[in-house]
Design a protein around this motif. Structure first.
Motif, mmCIF file in Angstrom:
data_model
loop_
_atom_site.group_PDB
_atom_site.id
_atom_site.type_symbol
_atom_site.label_atom_id
_atom_site.label_comp_id
_atom_site.label_asym_id
_atom_site.label_seq_id
_atom_site.Cartn_x
_atom_site.Cartn_y
_atom_site.Cartn_z
ATOM 1 N N MET A 1 38.719 -0.400 -7.459
ATOM 2 C CA MET A 1 37.786 -1.515 -7.307
ATOM 3 C C MET A 1 36.529 -1.311 -8.129
ATOM 4 O O MET A 1 36.003 -2.212 -8.760
ATOM 5 N N PHE A 2 36.064 -0.037 -8.129
ATOM 6 C CA PHE A 2 34.891 0.233 -8.958
ATOM 7 C C PHE A 2 35.199 0.052 -10.428
ATOM 8 O O PHE A 2 34.337 -0.364 -11.203
ATOM 9 N N THR A 3 36.452 0.326 -10.791
ATOM 10 C CA THR A 3 36.826 0.119 -12.189
ATOM 11 C C THR A 3 36.714 -1.351 -12.554
ATOM 12 O O THR A 3 36.198 -1.698 -13.626
ATOM 13 N N ALA A 4 37.177 -2.221 -11.654
ATOM 14 C CA ALA A 4 37.075 -3.647 -11.920
ATOM 15 C C ALA A 4 35.617 -4.062 -12.067
ATOM 16 O O ALA A 4 35.252 -4.823 -12.978
ATOM 17 N N ALA A 5 34.764 -3.533 -11.188
ATOM 18 C CA ALA A 5 33.347 -3.873 -11.273
ATOM 19 C C ALA A 5 32.769 -3.397 -12.593
ATOM 20 O O ALA A 5 32.003 -4.117 -13.249
ATOM 21 N N ALA A 6 33.160 -2.177 -13.028
ATOM 22 C CA ALA A 6 32.645 -1.656 -14.291
ATOM 23 C C ALA A 6 33.078 -2.529 -15.449
ATOM 24 O O ALA A 6 32.291 -2.833 -16.359
ATOM 25 N N ILE A 7 34.343 -2.991 -15.398
ATOM 26 C CA ILE A 7 34.827 -3.848 -16.486
ATOM 27 C C ILE A 7 34.058 -5.160 -16.494
ATOM 28 O O ILE A 7 33.662 -5.669 -17.553
ATOM 29 N N ALA A 8 33.814 -5.719 -15.301
ATOM 30 C CA ALA A 8 33.078 -6.985 -15.238
ATOM 31 C C ALA A 8 31.686 -6.828 -15.823
ATOM 32 O O ALA A 8 31.221 -7.659 -16.620
ATOM 33 N N VAL A 9 31.004 -5.726 -15.457
ATOM 34 C CA VAL A 9 29.644 -5.544 -15.957
ATOM 35 C C VAL A 9 29.650 -5.305 -17.462
ATOM 36 O O VAL A 9 28.792 -5.800 -18.196
ATOM 37 N N ALA A 10 30.665 -4.579 -17.954
ATOM 38 C CA ALA A 10 30.743 -4.351 -19.395
ATOM 39 C C ALA A 10 30.978 -5.663 -20.135
ATOM 40 O O ALA A 10 30.399 -5.916 -21.200
ATOM 41 N N LEU A 11 31.818 -6.538 -19.539
ATOM 42 C CA LEU A 11 32.025 -7.859 -20.153
ATOM 43 C C LEU A 11 30.723 -8.645 -20.162
ATOM 44 O O LEU A 11 30.424 -9.356 -21.130
ATOM 45 N N ALA A 45 24.931 2.384 -11.874
ATOM 46 C CA ALA A 45 25.295 2.636 -10.481
ATOM 47 C C ALA A 45 26.802 2.757 -10.333
ATOM 48 O O ALA A 45 27.311 3.687 -9.699
ATOM 49 N N VAL A 46 27.529 1.822 -10.988
ATOM 50 C CA VAL A 46 28.988 1.841 -10.853
ATOM 51 C C VAL A 46 29.564 3.104 -11.479
ATOM 52 O O VAL A 46 30.440 3.761 -10.904
ATOM 53 N N LEU A 47 29.030 3.480 -12.646
ATOM 54 C CA LEU A 47 29.529 4.700 -13.290
ATOM 55 C C LEU A 47 29.214 5.917 -12.444
ATOM 56 O O LEU A 47 30.014 6.854 -12.356
ATOM 57 N N GLY A 48 28.037 5.901 -11.803
ATOM 58 C CA GLY A 48 27.690 7.004 -10.930
ATOM 59 C C GLY A 48 28.693 7.156 -9.803
ATOM 60 O O GLY A 48 29.069 8.264 -9.444
ATOM 61 N N PHE A 49 29.174 6.005 -9.286
ATOM 62 C CA PHE A 49 30.170 6.096 -8.223
ATOM 63 C C PHE A 49 31.528 6.495 -8.770
ATOM 64 O O PHE A 49 32.285 7.210 -8.113
ATOM 65 N N LEU A 50 31.836 6.031 -9.993
ATOM 66 C CA LEU A 50 33.144 6.357 -10.560
ATOM 67 C C LEU A 50 33.248 7.850 -10.841
ATOM 68 O O LEU A 50 34.292 8.454 -10.644
ATOM 69 N N THR A 51 32.132 8.443 -11.316
ATOM 70 C CA THR A 51 32.183 9.861 -11.672
ATOM 71 C C THR A 51 31.638 10.743 -10.566
ATOM 72 O O THR A 51 31.432 11.924 -10.792
#
Lengths: 94, 139, 111, 176
Positions: A1-11, A45-51
């Protein structure tokens, strides 16, 4: 789910950069810069949670506080053509 | 003539938090990201935000240019003075172990804090003074 | 014990936040003039960001991370409207005209 | 990587754009992207520096410089052929040189085996500071940091002297 959020923010980054390059007026560019600032905070924030390293959040606070300063500086410059002037010295306008 | 009422109120509320965050970055730099340089830049950004919203003259009343200019060499003096102090205490230049004879680790910690504070003072003073000179020209 | 519960609970927030963020960004790209673009980014800057941060807060549980996320959320909710307000005022002051008719493309003033 | 591509695009935009206000805004965007890339590379302290300097200070300083000059860049008179060739040759040489470098992030390289393991292992015990970057910066490499502080000091003094000195002379004529 965090990956999806990261992709959305990158878009969102991509769209905002498109607007910043295309933007007909300077205000479009400023708006895009502001959006990129917000998106960068969320990306942090999202990357912090991903890593699993949530200490990135301090940098997010820095962004949030300093993003406003850059935006206000550009706008103030446009409004008065000078960074130093205060609004009290202005003749009545608007 | 209150043209930027919202901006003024927002700035007034935001400035203390920026200063608080700068101090957090400064003194929490041992545990998280940050340190003297970043904290100095954030503190200078606070003054610049105030100057942008309220005008240069009120900002100069709050932080006089003479203070900002005095801060530039003061930070370097703090830094170099720490080294001289460690030399007087009988160790090498900038060897913080001498600051606390009973526990060298505490000496190191204290020395790092003092040195970072010196960096903060220099950076903040330089940024504010440069901003004052640039913004004050041509008026 | 129930480690999965906050995860499941945070998913709708993260999904909705991502969705609103994308919608706002597409609006930023597609809208015809400055004012409507501001309108579009307000969706992403407040709603999308808030939902994403709330989702992360739920995942993080009750800790220092949650406090920092809350601070970021408050800062975003505080500075975003201020910046947009200043932007709209400056654009109005610089006489950027809003697009009023459907056929017109772009704004009339050049900067 | 998306971010690096965006950075390249923004850089080209900065070069192509003639409106200098737009250039200032775009460079702010560039530093945001740069900070995000540094975060991805796990360089937290550097990213914080980039964020604070690039987003807050440099935009304001560039704007105040812009006040002293024109707001549009002049179109260059001729196409700079020779510098383009020189830049292309240098870039080709650098790219050729990177072929011999060890893979990015590999631990068993000469740089990472000299003093870095000792810092990483001993820093907590010797200085009591958990953030290794801070301990290296202020303690192990204290002389370097003193030098950097002196550089900032010198730069600030130099800017102050230059701007002060020029303000006095044309003041009666210029200021109307």
């Amino acid at each position: 789910m965090f990956t999806a959020a990261a992709i959305a923010v990158a878009l969102a980054h991509v769209f905002a950069v498109y607007r910043a390059l295309k933007g007909p007026t300077v205000f479009d560019r400023v708006l895009a810069a502001n959006t990129i600032g917000t998106a960068a905070i969320l990306l942090l924030a999202v990357l912090g949670f991903l890593t699993e390293r949530p200490e990135f959040l301090d940098i997010g606070i820095t962004y949030g506080l300093l993003n406003l300063i850059g935006t206000l500086a550009v706008l103030k410059f446009f409004r008065y053509g000078d960074l130093a002037r205060s609004a009290e010295e202005e003749p009545a306008d608007t | 003539m209150k043209l930027d009422l919202i901006l003024r109120v927002a700035t007034k509320l935001l400035v203390p938090f920026i200063l608080l965050f700068a101090l957090y970055v400064q003194f929490h730099g041992d545990y998280g990201p940050g340190g003297g340089f970043q904290a100095g830049v954030i503190a200078a950004a606070m003054v610049i935000l105030y100057a942008i919203t309220y005008g240069l003259e009120p900002a100069k009343r709050a932080v006089p240019p003479a203070v900002a200019q005095a801060m530039i060499p003061l930070g370097v003096l703090i830094f170099a003075g720490t080294g001289v102090a460690t030399m007087l205490l009988g160790d090498n230049y900038l060897a913080y172990n001498a600051l606390d004879h009973h526990n060298p680790v505490h000496g190191q910690h204290l020395g790092i804090l003092i040195v970072e504070f010196g960096v903060l003072v220099t950076v903040a003073g330089t940024m504010v003074a440069v901003f004052y000179t640039f913004a004050g020209r041509g008026r | 014990m129930n480690d999965w519960f906050p995860e499941i609970l945070s998913w709708p927030f993260l999904a909705a936040g991502s969705f609103f963020y994308l919608v706002g960004s597409i609006g930023l790209m597609r809208m015809p003039d400055v004012y409507t673009r501001m309108h579009a980014t307000s969706v992403s800057d407040t709603f999308g960001a808030a939902l994403l941060l709330i989702g992360m807060m739920i995942t993080a549980g009750f800790s220092l991370v949650t406090a920092k996320l809350l601070i970021i959320l408050l800062i975003l909710l505080y500075t975003g409207p201020v910046a947009t307000h200043a932007l709209a005022r400056a654009a109005r002051y610089a006489k950027v005209e809003p697009v009023l008719h459907k056929g017109e493309e772009g704004s009339s003033s050049k900067l | 990587m998306i971010l690096l591509t965006l950075m390249a695009i923004v850089t080209i935009g900065v070069i192509r754009l003639r409106n200098l206000f737009g250039v200032v805004v775009l460079s702010g965007i560039y530093s945001f992207l740069m900070a995000s890339v540094l975060i991805v590379l796990d360089a937290v302290d550097v990213a914080m520096t980039e964020a604070s300097v690039g987003a807050g200070i440099s935009t304001v300083l560039m704007l105040s410089v812009l006040y002293l000059t024109k707001s549009r860049e002049s179109v260059p008179a001729s196409t700079p052929v020779f510098p383009i060739i020189l830049a292309a040759v240098t870039a080709a040489m650098l790219l050729f040189g990177t072929g011999d470098l060890p893979p990015f992030g590999e631990a068993a390289t000469a740089v990472h085996e000299h003093v870095a393991p000792r810092y990483l292992e001993q820093s907590m015990a010797e200085t009591g500071v958990p953030n290794v970057v801070t301990s290296v910066l202020a303690s192990y490499r204290g002389y370097d940091t003193l030098g950097e502080t002196t550089v900032i000091f010198t730069a600030g003094i130099a800017v102050l002297m230059l701007l002060r000195g020029r303000r006095k002379n044309p003041k009666p004529g210029k200021k109307a």
